[in-house]
Design an enzyme around this catalytic site. Structure first.
Site, PDB file in Angstrom:
ATOM      1  N   HIS A 299       0.956  -1.191  -0.402  1.00 20.48           N
ATOM      2  CA  HIS A 299      -0.248  -0.022  -0.293  1.00 20.48           C
ATOM      3  C   HIS A 299       0.993   1.317  -0.047  1.00 20.48           C
ATOM      4  O   HIS A 299       2.050   1.199   0.514  1.00 20.48           O
ATOM      5  CB  HIS A 299      -0.539  -0.285   1.236  1.00 20.48           C
ATOM      6  CG  HIS A 299      -0.750  -0.682   2.681  1.00 20.48           C
ATOM      7  ND1 HIS A 299       0.204  -1.385   2.813  1.00 20.48           N
ATOM      8  CD2 HIS A 299       0.608   0.476   3.554  1.00 20.48           C
ATOM      9  CE1 HIS A 299       0.527  -0.926   4.565  1.00 20.48           C
ATOM     10  NE2 HIS A 299       0.487  -0.209   4.459  1.00 20.48           N
TER      11      HIS A 299
ATOM     12  N   HIS B  24       1.019   5.448   0.888  1.00 21.87           N
ATOM     13  CA  HIS B  24       0.077   6.053   1.684  1.00 21.87           C
ATOM     14  C   HIS B  24       0.121   7.638   1.347  1.00 21.87           C
ATOM     15  O   HIS B  24       1.637   8.468   0.554  1.00 21.87           O
ATOM     16  CB  HIS B  24       0.468   6.314   3.427  1.00 21.87           C
ATOM     17  CG  HIS B  24       1.258   5.013   4.555  1.00 21.87           C
ATOM     18  ND1 HIS B  24       0.184   4.748   5.346  1.00 21.87           N
ATOM     19  CD2 HIS B  24       1.474   4.301   4.334  1.00 21.87           C
ATOM     20  CE1 HIS B  24       0.873   3.982   5.519  1.00 21.87           C
ATOM     21  NE2 HIS B  24       1.424   3.304   5.141  1.00 21.87           N
TER      22      HIS B  24
HETATM   23  P1  AMP Z   1       2.012   0.308   7.387  1.00 23.85           P
HETATM   24  O1  AMP Z   1       2.334   0.306   8.933  1.00 23.85           O
HETATM   25  O2  AMP Z   1       2.810   1.123   6.289  1.00 23.85           O
HETATM   26  O3  AMP Z   1       1.744  -1.222   7.233  1.00 23.85           O
HETATM   27  O4  AMP Z   1       0.528   0.640   7.585  1.00 23.85           O
HETATM   28  C1  AMP Z   1      -0.958   0.350   7.817  1.00 23.85           C
HETATM   29  C2  AMP Z   1      -1.961   1.912   7.363  1.00 23.85           C
HETATM   30  O5  AMP Z   1      -3.475   0.525   7.238  1.00 23.85           O
HETATM   31  C3  AMP Z   1      -1.843   1.646   8.785  1.00 23.85           C
HETATM   32  O6  AMP Z   1      -1.835   3.166   8.771  1.00 23.85           O
HETATM   33  C4  AMP Z   1      -3.947   1.779   9.497  1.00 23.85           C
HETATM   34  O7  AMP Z   1      -3.783   3.014  10.220  1.00 23.85           O
HETATM   35  C5  AMP Z   1      -3.734   1.374   7.821  1.00 23.85           C
HETATM   36  N1  AMP Z   1      -5.437   0.466   8.525  1.00 23.85           N
HETATM   37  C6  AMP Z   1      -5.641  -0.940   9.018  1.00 23.85           C
HETATM   38  N2  AMP Z   1      -6.028  -1.379   9.028  1.00 23.85           N
HETATM   39  C7  AMP Z   1      -7.912  -0.190   7.962  1.00 23.85           C
HETATM   40  C8  AMP Z   1      -8.663  -0.739   7.892  1.00 23.85           C
HETATM   41  N3  AMP Z   1      -9.226  -1.573   8.511  1.00 23.85           N
HETATM   42  N4  AMP Z   1      -9.260   0.840   7.259  1.00 23.85           N
HETATM   43  C9  AMP Z   1      -7.978   1.546   6.820  1.00 23.85           C
HETATM   44  N5  AMP Z   1      -7.005   1.700   6.989  1.00 23.85           N
HETATM   45  C10 AMP Z   1      -6.168   0.640   7.754  1.00 23.85           C
END
Ligand code: AMP
Length: 119
Positions: free
Chosen positions: A100, A102
């Protein structure tokens, strides 16, 4: 291709709710559940890849990153500026193992902000 225990695969399939920002056949952009900036949107390919180093086909990679500008325009940060972060692996604190991007913006950042380490 999907992974059954992957939360972002479930979001891509519409099985878990998310606030969608942009969607096409290949990618989905949605609001981060715990935003670290006024604008904090995630972009995923609908197919599952663990991270950016997971042999993602060029076409999927292109679609993923071409969506960054669309999201920036939709969120109104294309002129003011924004930051793109792709956490990869444990050292980078990747917490969801579905690649993903950001897209962060909407306020002045300093070098190194945000840490994306939950601090
Ligand atoms: P990372 O630490 O780069 O893997 O980021 C994962 C991101 O996913 C974090 O910023 C979380 O807040 C976000 N996240 C986790 N679960 C969900 C969800 N169900 N809907 C939207 N964002 C999410």
């Amino acid at each position: 291709m999907r992974k059954d225990d992957c939360i972002f695969c479930k979001i891509a399939a519409g099985e878990i709710p998310a606030t969608k920002v942009y969607e096409d056949d290949d990618v989905l952009a949605f609001e981060d559940l715990s935003p670290m900036m006024p604008v904090h949107t995630l972009i995923i390919p609908k197919d599952h890849y663990d991270n950016i180093a997971d042999n993602i086909p060029d076409e999927v990679m292109g679609r993923l990153f071409n969506t960054v500008g669309k999201v920036a325009r939709l969120k109104g940060v294309d002129e003011g500026g924004f930051r793109v972060v792709v956490n990869t692996g444990d050292d980078a604190c990747q917490s969801v193992h579905h690649v993903h991007v950001h897209v962060l913006g909407g306020a002045q950042m300093n070098d190194g902000d945000p840490s994306l380490k939950g601090e």
